[in-house]
Design a protein around this motif. Structure first.
Motif, PDB file in Angstrom:
ATOM      1  N   GLU A  89       0.834  -1.211   0.000  1.00 34.46           N
ATOM      2  CA  GLU A  89       0.000   0.000   0.000  1.00 34.46           C
ATOM      3  C   GLU A  89       0.869   1.261   0.000  1.00 34.46           C
ATOM      4  OE1 GLU A  89      -3.458   0.110   2.518  1.00 34.46           O
ATOM      5  OE2 GLU A  89      -3.569   2.298   2.374  1.00 34.46           O
ATOM      6  N   VAL A  90       2.001   1.228   0.723  1.00 33.35           N
ATOM      7  CA  VAL A  90       2.916   2.382   0.700  1.00 33.35           C
ATOM      8  C   VAL A  90       3.364   2.643  -0.737  1.00 33.35           C
ATOM      9  CG1 VAL A  90       5.160   3.309   1.447  1.00 33.35           C
ATOM     10  CG2 VAL A  90       3.777   1.961   3.049  1.00 33.35           C
ATOM     11  N   PHE A  91       3.784   1.592  -1.412  1.00 31.94           N
ATOM     12  CA  PHE A  91       4.286   1.738  -2.784  1.00 31.94           C
ATOM     13  C   PHE A  91       3.184   2.294  -3.705  1.00 31.94           C
ATOM     14  CE2 PHE A  91       5.422  -0.262  -7.003  1.00 31.94           C
ATOM     15  CZ  PHE A  91       6.473   0.608  -7.273  1.00 31.94           C
ATOM     16  N   LYS A  92       1.985   1.731  -3.586  1.00 25.64           N
ATOM     17  CA  LYS A  92       0.856   2.198  -4.403  1.00 25.64           C
ATOM     18  C   LYS A  92       0.520   3.652  -4.088  1.00 25.64           C
ATOM     19  CE  LYS A  92      -3.445   0.535  -4.785  1.00 25.64           C
ATOM     20  NZ  LYS A  92      -4.514  -0.357  -4.317  1.00 25.64           N
ATOM     21  N   HIS A  93       0.558   3.987  -2.806  1.00 24.87           N
ATOM     22  CA  HIS A  93       0.253   5.361  -2.386  1.00 24.87           C
ATOM     23  C   HIS A  93       1.283   6.337  -2.956  1.00 24.87           C
ATOM     24  CE1 HIS A  93      -1.381   8.587  -0.014  1.00 24.87           C
ATOM     25  NE2 HIS A  93      -0.171   8.859   0.450  1.00 24.87           N
ATOM     26  N   GLU A  94       2.561   5.951  -2.896  1.00 19.38           N
ATOM     27  CA  GLU A  94       3.606   6.838  -3.420  1.00 19.38           C
ATOM     28  C   GLU A  94       3.489   7.015  -4.938  1.00 19.38           C
ATOM     29  OE1 GLU A  94       5.426   8.878  -1.841  1.00 19.38           O
ATOM     30  OE2 GLU A  94       4.955   8.140   0.158  1.00 19.38           O
ATOM     31  N   GLN A  95       3.064   5.955  -5.628  1.00 22.31           N
ATOM     32  CA  GLN A  95       2.847   6.093  -7.079  1.00 22.31           C
ATOM     33  C   GLN A  95       1.727   7.100  -7.343  1.00 22.31           C
ATOM     34  OE1 GLN A  95       2.276   1.858  -8.033  1.00 22.31           O
ATOM     35  NE2 GLN A  95       3.992   2.057  -9.446  1.00 22.31           N
TER      36      GLN A  95
END
Ligand SMILES: [Fe+2]
Ligand SMILES: [Fe+2]
Length: 180
Positions: A89-95
């Motif tokens: 979710e962190v990675f998706k949020h940063e994208q």
């Protein structure tokens, strides 16, 4: 001064950065609850970094003679299925944040607002780093199984320190200068 459209968009981004900070604080608390204190520290540092991002927007809006408007911050989720699910979710949020920054750059270019475009370039570079560091943990979590590997990774993430990005303060430099 900023155009009304740009002022609103930068205010929305301030809110998005504050939400990011909220999201990572929520994840920090989740990790503490499942006794992964190194992961929790990583998230606390990440939450502080997001606060400095919000302050950069806050200061910039003020520097341009406009007013930063504090809008309500949405409540983030409070639990995740696994450490991997949280970091995905962190990675998706940063994208998602990268695409918000890119939209702001497009707006600055359309408006020929060179100052705002220049201001935003710091965030363009920062987002590369944000995505890379989140993806790095995702990849490591995919490699390790529960138990020993997770314990080692918890130790590694727990060593993350917090340093203010160059030229950044928690209370803006602009505010300090004005109070003198
Ligand atoms: Fe950010
Ligand atoms: Fe971020």
């Amino acid at each position: 001064m900023l155009s009304a459209k740009m002022e609103q968009a930068l205010n929305e981004q301030t809110n998005a950065e504050l939400y990011s900070s909220y999201l990572y604080l929520s994840m920090a608390s989740y990790f503490k609850k499942i006794n992964l204190n190194g992961f929790a520290r990583w998230m606390e540092v990440q939450a502080l970094e997001e606060l400095t991002h919000a302050m950069k927007f806050f200061d910039y809006i003020g520097e341009r003679g406009d007013q930063a408007v504090m809008k309500p911050i949405s409540g983030p989720p409070t639990t995740w299925d696994s450490p991997l699910a949280a970091f995905e979710e962190v990675f998706k949020h940063e994208q998602k944040v990268t695409s918000l920054i890119n939209n702001l750059v497009n707006m600055a270019i359309e408006e020929r607002d060179h100052a705002t475009n220049n201001f935003l370039q710091w965030f363009v570079s920062e987002q590369i780093e944000e995505e890379t560091s989140a993806d790095d943990v995702v990849q490591k979590l995919r490699l390790v199984q529960d138990g020993g590997g997770l314990f080692m990774l918890d130790q590694e993430l727990g060593r993350r320190g917090f340093t203010l990005p160059p030229g950044t303060t928690i209370i803006g430099a602009g505010a300090a200068a004005r109070s003198c």
